[in-house]
Design a protein around this motif. Structure first.
Motif, PDB file in Angstrom:
ATOM      1  N   PHE A 260      -5.552  -1.311   0.153  1.00 47.54           N
ATOM      2  CA  PHE A 260      -5.435  -2.621   0.795  1.00 47.54           C
ATOM      3  C   PHE A 260      -5.860  -2.615   2.268  1.00 47.54           C
ATOM      4  O   PHE A 260      -6.454  -3.572   2.748  1.00 47.54           O
ATOM      5  N   TRP A 261      -5.549  -1.586   3.042  1.00 51.36           N
ATOM      6  CA  TRP A 261      -5.966  -1.542   4.435  1.00 51.36           C
ATOM      7  C   TRP A 261      -7.491  -1.646   4.533  1.00 51.36           C
ATOM      8  O   TRP A 261      -8.223  -1.065   3.728  1.00 51.36           O
ATOM      9  N   PHE A 262      -7.987  -2.361   5.553  1.00 50.76           N
ATOM     10  CA  PHE A 262      -9.400  -2.291   5.913  1.00 50.76           C
ATOM     11  C   PHE A 262      -9.598  -1.022   6.743  1.00 50.76           C
ATOM     12  O   PHE A 262      -8.841  -0.777   7.681  1.00 50.76           O
ATOM     13  N   VAL A 263     -10.604  -0.239   6.384  1.00 50.14           N
ATOM     14  CA  VAL A 263     -10.852   1.034   7.053  1.00 50.14           C
ATOM     15  C   VAL A 263     -12.275   1.030   7.602  1.00 50.14           C
ATOM     16  O   VAL A 263     -13.202   0.563   6.950  1.00 50.14           O
ATOM     17  N   LYS A 264     -12.445   1.556   8.817  1.00 55.10           N
ATOM     18  CA  LYS A 264     -13.766   1.596   9.450  1.00 55.10           C
ATOM     19  C   LYS A 264     -14.450   2.917   9.119  1.00 55.10           C
ATOM     20  O   LYS A 264     -13.996   3.990   9.520  1.00 55.10           O
ATOM     21  N   GLY A 265     -15.558   2.823   8.372  1.00 50.00           N
ATOM     22  CA  GLY A 265     -16.342   4.000   8.056  1.00 50.00           C
ATOM     23  C   GLY A 265     -17.791   3.868   8.455  1.00 50.00           C
ATOM     24  O   GLY A 265     -18.470   4.852   8.729  1.00 50.00           O
ATOM     25  N   THR A 266     -18.264   2.627   8.477  1.00 52.92           N
ATOM     26  CA  THR A 266     -19.651   2.334   8.830  1.00 52.92           C
ATOM     27  C   THR A 266     -19.677   1.037   9.640  1.00 52.92           C
ATOM     28  O   THR A 266     -18.637   0.460   9.959  1.00 52.92           O
ATOM     29  N   GLN A 267     -20.883   0.572   9.935  1.00 52.60           N
ATOM     30  CA  GLN A 267     -21.048  -0.725  10.606  1.00 52.60           C
ATOM     31  C   GLN A 267     -21.337  -1.830   9.590  1.00 52.60           C
ATOM     32  O   GLN A 267     -22.159  -2.716   9.833  1.00 52.60           O
ATOM     33  N   ALA A 268     -20.677  -1.796   8.450  1.00 50.89           N
ATOM     34  CA  ALA A 268     -20.848  -2.838   7.432  1.00 50.89           C
ATOM     35  C   ALA A 268     -20.629  -4.213   8.059  1.00 50.89           C
ATOM     36  O   ALA A 268     -19.615  -4.448   8.716  1.00 50.89           O
TER      37      ALA A 268
ATOM     38  N   ALA B 243       0.834  -1.209   0.000  1.00 43.66           N
ATOM     39  CA  ALA B 243       0.000   0.000   0.000  1.00 43.66           C
ATOM     40  C   ALA B 243       0.865   1.254   0.000  1.00 43.66           C
ATOM     41  O   ALA B 243       0.560   2.234  -0.682  1.00 43.66           O
ATOM     42  N   TYR B 244       1.939   1.224   0.780  1.00 44.90           N
ATOM     43  CA  TYR B 244       2.845   2.372   0.798  1.00 44.90           C
ATOM     44  C   TYR B 244       3.425   2.602  -0.599  1.00 44.90           C
ATOM     45  O   TYR B 244       3.499   3.745  -1.075  1.00 44.90           O
ATOM     46  N   ALA B 245       3.849   1.533  -1.256  1.00 45.44           N
ATOM     47  CA  ALA B 245       4.452   1.671  -2.587  1.00 45.44           C
ATOM     48  C   ALA B 245       3.454   2.259  -3.581  1.00 45.44           C
ATOM     49  O   ALA B 245       3.817   3.095  -4.419  1.00 45.44           O
TER      50      ALA B 245
ATOM     51  N   VAL C 192      -6.846  -2.188  -5.649  1.00 47.97           N
ATOM     52  CA  VAL C 192      -6.387  -1.998  -4.267  1.00 47.97           C
ATOM     53  C   VAL C 192      -7.519  -2.070  -3.249  1.00 47.97           C
ATOM     54  O   VAL C 192      -7.262  -2.088  -2.042  1.00 47.97           O
ATOM     55  N   THR C 193      -8.779  -2.124  -3.713  1.00 51.55           N
ATOM     56  CA  THR C 193      -9.907  -2.243  -2.788  1.00 51.55           C
ATOM     57  C   THR C 193     -10.617  -3.589  -2.923  1.00 51.55           C
ATOM     58  O   THR C 193     -11.711  -3.768  -2.390  1.00 51.55           O
ATOM     59  N   HIS C 194     -10.003  -4.536  -3.619  1.00 53.06           N
ATOM     60  CA  HIS C 194     -10.560  -5.875  -3.791  1.00 53.06           C
ATOM     61  C   HIS C 194     -11.900  -5.865  -4.516  1.00 53.06           C
ATOM     62  O   HIS C 194     -12.714  -6.780  -4.351  1.00 53.06           O
TER      63      HIS C 194
END
Length: 330
Positions: free
Chosen positions: A257-265, A66-68, A107-109
């Motif tokens: 790639f990171w999982f990010v928390k934005g909602t209660q999915a 992800a950094y790259a 990058v978001t699958h």
């Protein structure tokens, strides 16, 4: 608080098919917990798990990839996440099935591609759904190398590992006594060892202490020990939600790639009690790195397992790792 977090990781350690574990926990940049369990393998006189022990990262390596990607965007090697990948691949690696797939999708699958035994196939239209498939790492590795003329491993070594002084994090094809044995790999069809150390393969290891420092440098937006090592925008690009708008609101949310928390999915891999803005990376070895910016928390758990024992609920367990941390703060 400390005991509850330790107990949660020890419970997972006792549940998994593994011989060793580690837990590192920071709050407000202060080390609160550093604990190790077990040994490098089940063999007699096996080395004890300790500070320099290197664990196999499995998919946690994607936080470095992800950094790259974010670096390539920031430096304009890639113009936009919404560019089609065919713009950035050499002619010999372009396939008709790639049409309509963007960097964002990779990058978001949400790319919909899968590498079957005979050919690359499309499982769903790009951007319409979510599936965890390894082909996206292969393609993005090709794109990074083609556009920057550098491998992912080279970018990380020069831009991250050397400035941070990391000596226990890298892609490896030779091993010494500081590496754990990965328990279960010999009977798992998904295991794939590689001699290639360009950053495109799964042979990445790190110590728990350096993996936690990797989380800290994200929490501090590129700052380490009072020095700004790289532009904060690179961290922001990697760790903010980049997923397309899905019709199914229960699908996971991802940065790069990171999982990010934005909602209660419901299919999120981050615990229900964890506040929005948190981000997490995890691997098939059950290694997990969780960053909670609002609480100034970085938490790492590491195990030397590969795969899950019968009856073990991986998703529930990794969510509860974050939940117990947040619940202990109350």
């Amino acid at each position: 608080m400390n005991n509850n977090v330790i107990d949660a990781v020890e419970k997972t350690y006792q549940t998994l098919n593994c011989t060793g574990a580690a837990l590192i926990f920071y709050q407000n940049n202060d080390l609160k917990i550093e604990k190790y369990w077990g040994n490098h393998s089940a063999k007699g006189n096996s080395r004890a798990i300790q500070a320099d022990t290197k664990f196999h990262l499995a998919s946690c390596r994607k936080s470095y990839i992800a950094y790259a990607v974010a670096y390539a965007l920031h430096k304009d090697f890639l113009r936009s996440l919404d560019d089609e990948i065919l713009q950035y691949l050499p002619y010999s690696q372009q396939l008709e099935v790639y049409k309509g797939t963007t960097i964002r999708h990779l990058v978001t699958h949400s790319h919909g591609l899968n590498d079957s035994s005979e050919a690359v196939i499309r499982e769903f239209d790009a951007g319409t759904s979510w599936a965890y498939r390894g082909i996206n790492v292969e393609i993005i590795s090709q794109i990074i190398q083609h556009t920057t003329k550098r491998t992912i491993a080279d970018i990380l070594q020069k831009e991250v590992f050397s400035p941070l002084g990391f000596k226990e994090t890298n892609w490896y094809n030779t091993f010494d006594e500081t590496f754990v044995e990965v328990i279960g790999k010999d009977t798992n069809p998904h295991w794939s060892a590689s001699q290639i150390i360009d950053g495109s393969k799964m042979n990445m290891y790190a110590s728990a202490r350096e993996f936690a420092k990797w989380g800290l440098v994200h929490l501090n937006e590129g700052n380490h020990d009072g020095r700004q090592l790289f532009d904060p925008e690179i961290i922001r690009i990697a760790t903010k939600i980049q997923s397309p708008q899905y019709s199914n609101q229960d699908l996971p949310e991802n940065g790069i790639f990171w999982f990010v928390k934005g909602t209660q999915a419901s299919k999120s891999e981050i615990g229900e009690a964890v506040p929005n803005g948190a981000y997490q990376i995890l691997g098939y070895t059950t290694v997990t790195l969780l960053v909670i910016p609002s609480e100034k928390i970085v938490a790492v758990r590491m195990f030397n397992s590969y795969g899950n024992p019968k009856g073990y609920d991986y998703l529930r367990d990794v969510k509860d790792f974050g939940n117990v941390i947040v619940q202990c703060l109350k």
